[in-house]
Motif scaffolding. Structure first.
Motif: not given
Length: 349
Positions: A185-199
């Motif tokens: 039901r979702f074309e794209i999925v995203h959760m991280q911000n800058s700090a989250g991308v690293m972790s």
């Protein structure tokens, strides 16, 4: 622009390095967050440059920022507005403008007003108290989606200001809700911000959402040595005077200032009218590879205690040491860099 005016110089090479490094690091496409004038780096130049180098998605906070990007008339890019949009015409008139849905009531209103779900990213809030549909409303959300057989552009959350255990917990909860709602039901999925991308790997996500780290501004505790800073604020010395000849330095009597052993003061064309806060009084500048203290800041000018080595026309850099600046100002780098306003020209180099 005068020869002695200040500029923010932004390294194209370093931004492009960070962009490709982060894509490879998580093996995902990037949503470039360019709110707050791309954290002070200049939204128009940054969007044009990144779009020319393959970036398709850009995220902003407000409609006015989306309108700035629209004015560039760049084809085939998509703009995500992270906050709730009041005037829905910007969505209805531009199919490449998307909006993050920040509450269940917002979703009902948007559906009632006929906004296409292909322009909506559902945001889930796991307790940060900013924006998003709360966990207590997840069942209602699932029921609505199933009953109306809805499909959306995206599903997202936000993981800022969380320790590692919290990040892992949110990743697991977000993954569970994604499965319950239906990945298809979702074309794209995203959760991280800058700090989250690293972790957090975000292995079920299709994109990573990067802002400050894309420009080389890293959080304490979330550091990647390969990321390169792209920002430099510098100008020229406008004038140098003997302190003995002065009664005032700017608007301050010189005896009220901690002048110490210094005999000269240099003037630069940068002040709080440019967004260079008076809280920066006492911060160190760099001239000829030496540190000199900024003693006074007025609206259009600042004054630096200097020695005989400093001459009119010498280059001076501000915020050379970001960690030192953060400690002095007691705020993160993205706050004081974003405050530098449009009186200061941004230049990609």
């Amino acid at each position: 622009m005068g020869l002695k005016d200040f500029k923010i110089k932004v390294s194209k090479e370093n931004i492009l390095h960070n962009y490709h490094y982060l894509k490879k690091f998580r093996n995902k496409d990037i949503i470039a967050v360019v709110k707050a004038n791309a954290y002070g780096h200049g939204i128009e130049n940054i969007v044009k440059f990144l779009s020319e180098n393959g970036c398709e998605y850009f995220a902003v906070a407000r409609e006015c920022e989306a309108e700035k990007i629209l004015s560039l008339k760049i084809k085939d890019i998509k703009i995500i507005i992270l906050e709730t949009v009041d005037e829905l015409e910007i969505l209805k008139n531009n199919e490449n403008i998307h909006m993050v849905v920040n509450s269940f009531n917002d979703l009902l209103n948007l559906l009632d007003k006929g906004v296409s779900t292909e322009q909506l990213h559902i945001k889930l809030d796991f307790g940060f108290g900013r924006n998003g549909i709360l966990e207590k409303d997840f069942f209602k959300l699932k029921e609505l989606i199933e009953n109306r057989n809805l499909k959306f552009k995206g599903l997202c959350t936000h993981v800022f200001a969380a320790d590692y255990d919290d990040l892992i917990s949110i990743e697991e909860r977000f993954s569970k809700i994604l499965k319950e709602l239906g990945k298809d039901r979702f074309e794209i999925v995203h959760m991280q911000n800058s700090a989250g991308v690293m972790s957090v790997e975000g292995k079920f996500c299709t994109h990573i959402r990067c802002g400050t780290v894309l420009f080389g501004l890293q959080e304490i505790g979330y550091y990647i040595p390969s990321i390169k800073r792209s920002f430099r604020l510098d100008g020229k010395i406008l004038d140098v005077k003997s302190i003995d000849d002065l009664k005032y330095i700017g608007y301050e009597k010189k005896e009220n200032l901690n002048i110490g052993k210094y005999k000269k003061v240099a003037k630069i064309r940068l002040g709080y009218g440019d967004g260079f806060s008076k809280r920066s009084e006492g911060i160190m500048s760099i001239i000829n590879n030496k540190k000199f203290k900024i003693i006074h800041i007025s609206m259009d000018s600042s004054f630096i205690l200097v020695d005989d080595s400093v001459k009119v026309g010498d280059e001076v850099e501000i915020f050379h040491d970001l960690e030192e600046s953060i400690n002095h100002l007691k705020v993160p780098h993205y706050e004081f860099l974003s405050c530098i306003n449009d009186r200061i020209k941004r230049e990609l180099i």
